[in-house]
Design an enzyme around this catalytic site. Structure first.
Site, PDB file in Angstrom:
ATOM      1  N   GLU A 112       1.421 -11.786   5.453  1.00 47.11           N
ATOM      2  CA  GLU A 112       0.321 -11.047   6.314  1.00 47.11           C
ATOM      3  C   GLU A 112       0.741 -11.152   7.735  1.00 47.11           C
ATOM      4  O   GLU A 112       0.407 -12.086   8.417  1.00 47.11           O
ATOM      5  CB  GLU A 112      -1.134 -11.469   5.950  1.00 47.11           C
ATOM      6  CG  GLU A 112      -1.645 -11.522   4.480  1.00 47.11           C
ATOM      7  CD  GLU A 112      -2.258  -9.998   4.209  1.00 47.11           C
ATOM      8  OE1 GLU A 112      -2.071  -9.354   5.240  1.00 47.11           O
ATOM      9  OE2 GLU A 112      -2.841 -10.065   3.158  1.00 47.11           O
ATOM     10  N   HIS A 137       2.516  -7.166   4.293  1.00 51.80           N
ATOM     11  CA  HIS A 137       1.259  -6.568   4.540  1.00 51.80           C
ATOM     12  C   HIS A 137       0.703  -7.062   6.112  1.00 51.80           C
ATOM     13  O   HIS A 137       1.239  -7.737   6.587  1.00 51.80           O
ATOM     14  CB  HIS A 137       0.191  -7.131   3.606  1.00 51.80           C
ATOM     15  CG  HIS A 137       0.311  -7.021   2.285  1.00 51.80           C
ATOM     16  ND1 HIS A 137      -0.481  -5.866   1.679  1.00 51.80           N
ATOM     17  CD2 HIS A 137       1.481  -6.982   1.382  1.00 51.80           C
ATOM     18  CE1 HIS A 137      -0.007  -5.855   0.186  1.00 51.80           C
ATOM     19  NE2 HIS A 137       1.156  -6.461   0.193  1.00 51.80           N
ATOM     20  N   GLU A 177      -2.477   0.160   8.107  1.00 51.30           N
ATOM     21  CA  GLU A 177      -1.475  -0.961   7.593  1.00 51.30           C
ATOM     22  C   GLU A 177      -0.367  -0.622   6.879  1.00 51.30           C
ATOM     23  O   GLU A 177       0.934  -1.087   7.125  1.00 51.30           O
ATOM     24  CB  GLU A 177      -2.329  -1.927   6.415  1.00 51.30           C
ATOM     25  CG  GLU A 177      -1.292  -3.094   5.943  1.00 51.30           C
ATOM     26  CD  GLU A 177      -2.198  -3.611   4.908  1.00 51.30           C
ATOM     27  OE1 GLU A 177      -1.673  -4.691   4.153  1.00 51.30           O
ATOM     28  OE2 GLU A 177      -3.518  -3.403   4.512  1.00 51.30           O
ATOM     29  N   HIS A 212       0.942  -1.226  -0.074  1.00 55.29           N
ATOM     30  CA  HIS A 212       0.023  -0.100   0.116  1.00 55.29           C
ATOM     31  C   HIS A 212       0.959   1.368  -0.023  1.00 55.29           C
ATOM     32  O   HIS A 212       1.871   1.297  -0.671  1.00 55.29           O
ATOM     33  CB  HIS A 212      -1.243   0.033   1.342  1.00 55.29           C
ATOM     34  CG  HIS A 212      -1.870  -1.329   1.089  1.00 55.29           C
ATOM     35  ND1 HIS A 212      -2.741  -1.497   0.315  1.00 55.29           N
ATOM     36  CD2 HIS A 212      -1.510  -2.452   1.945  1.00 55.29           C
ATOM     37  CE1 HIS A 212      -3.635  -2.720   0.534  1.00 55.29           C
ATOM     38  NE2 HIS A 212      -2.749  -3.281   1.490  1.00 55.29           N
TER      39      HIS A 212
END
Length: 260
Positions: free
Chosen positions: A148, A77, A26, A12
C-alpha cells in the site's frame, strides 16, 4: 542460469478504480508505478509479467502468476480512508503463508528508507480492511506481498503521502525494485533515466526490438497507429515487448503467422 520471474499486479482497473482522492485514482497511480517498477527489473535481466498494462480489470491475477511459474508476486495498491489524517506505507503478506513475512519486511524497509513516509509496519492480510484476507496473497504458489504505497486520501498539507503519490512515482518504483533485488540477493540496479525517445517507425527502433514490435503491428495490437507513424516512446516500447513475450508464451504469435 534461469532468470528470476516477477509477476507485477497493478491493483484494480477498468470500472474498479479503487480508492480516490486529491484528484487521483488508485488504479491510475499504481499502473504508472508498476510499469516503471517493471522496466527497472527488465533492465536488470529479470523477467516480468503484468496482470494489466492498461486501464482494464484483468480476468486473472494470481492464476496467471501460478501458471507462469513466477518466483515472486507483487500486488501494488494505494490506501484510502474516511479521515484525511490516515497516512503512511504498509506491506501485507498472507497469514496462511507465514514465511512470506520475510519478503514483506524487505519491501517495508526499502520503501520507508527511500521515501521517508510514516512506517505503518508489516501486517498479515487478516489485518487488512478486506474481510477474509486478500485472495491474491493466499492463492499464489510463490512468495507474495501486497504493498500500500501511501494514502491517496491523506491531507496533502499535513502529510507527504499525496505529494509522494503525485510527484515521486519514479522513486517509489525504484524502491519496489530494490526490494526485489534484495530478496533475490542480487546487486541493486540504479534506476536508469529513460531517454525520451519517440520512434515513428520500426526501423528507428533498436535492432533487438524490431522483430517483436513488427509482430505486434502485424497483430494490430498497435491499433489506430499507421506503420509509418507509430509514435511509440521508450517506456511504451519496453512494455509492449513484455506483452509480446506473453503472446509468444501463449502460442498466439504462431497462430497469427499461420493466418497471414
Amino acid at each position: 542460469m534461469k532468470a528470476y520471474r516477477v509477476f507485477i499486479d497493478p491493483g484494480h482497473g477498468g470500472r474498479d478504480s479503487g480508492a480516490a482522492g486529491n484528484g487521483m485514482r488508485e488504479s491510475d497511480v499504481v499502473l504508472e508505478v508498476s510499469k516503471r517498477f517493471g522496466i527497472i527489473l527488465i533492465c536488470a535481466g529479470i523477467e516480468v509479467m503484468y496482470s494489466r498494462i492498461k486501464d482494464v480489470s484483468p480476468a486473472q491475477r494470481w492464476q496467471a502468476a501460478n501458471a507462469w511459474g513466477a518466483d515472486l508476486y507483487v500486488s501494488v495498491h494505494c490506501n484510502g480512508f474516511l479521515l484525511d489524517t490516515a497516512n503512511g506505507y504498509e506491506t501485507f503478506f498472507a497469514a496462511t503463508k507465514p514465511a512470506d513475512r520475510d519478503v514483506a519486511n524487505i519491501f517495508q524497509s526499502e520503501f520507508i528508507n527511500a521515501t521517508g513516509l510514516r512506517d505503518r509496519g508489516v501486517k498479515m492480510d487478516s489485518q487488512s480492511q478486506h474481510s477474509g484476507g486478500l485472495s491474491v496473497l493466499r492463492r499464489t504458489s510463490m512468495p507474495a506481498v501486497l504493498v500500500e504505497l501511501a494514502f491517496i486520501t491523506a491531507n496533502p498539507n499535513a502529510h507527504q503521502d499525496v505529494p509522494t503519490l503525485r510527484d515521486r512515482r519514479p522513486l517509489m518504483a525504484e524502491a519496489l525494485a530494490n526490494g526485489v533485488f534484495k530478496f533475490f540477493g542480487i546487486q541493486p540496479q540504479k534506476a536508469k533515466e529513460v531517454v525520451e525517445m519517440v520512434y515513428r517507425t520500426i526501423q528507428e527502433m533498436p535492432s533487438w526490438a524490431q522483430e517483436g514490435m513488427q509482430q505486434l503491428v502485424d497483430m494490430r495490437v498497435l491499433s489506430g497507429r499507421t506503420p509509418d507513424n507509430l509514435d511509440i516512446d521508450e517506456n511504451m516500447m519496453r512494455i509492449l515487448l513484455v506483452v509480446h513475450r506473453m503472446f509468444d508464451r501463449a502460442g498466439l504469435l504462431d497462430a497469427v503467422a499461420e493466418n497471414m
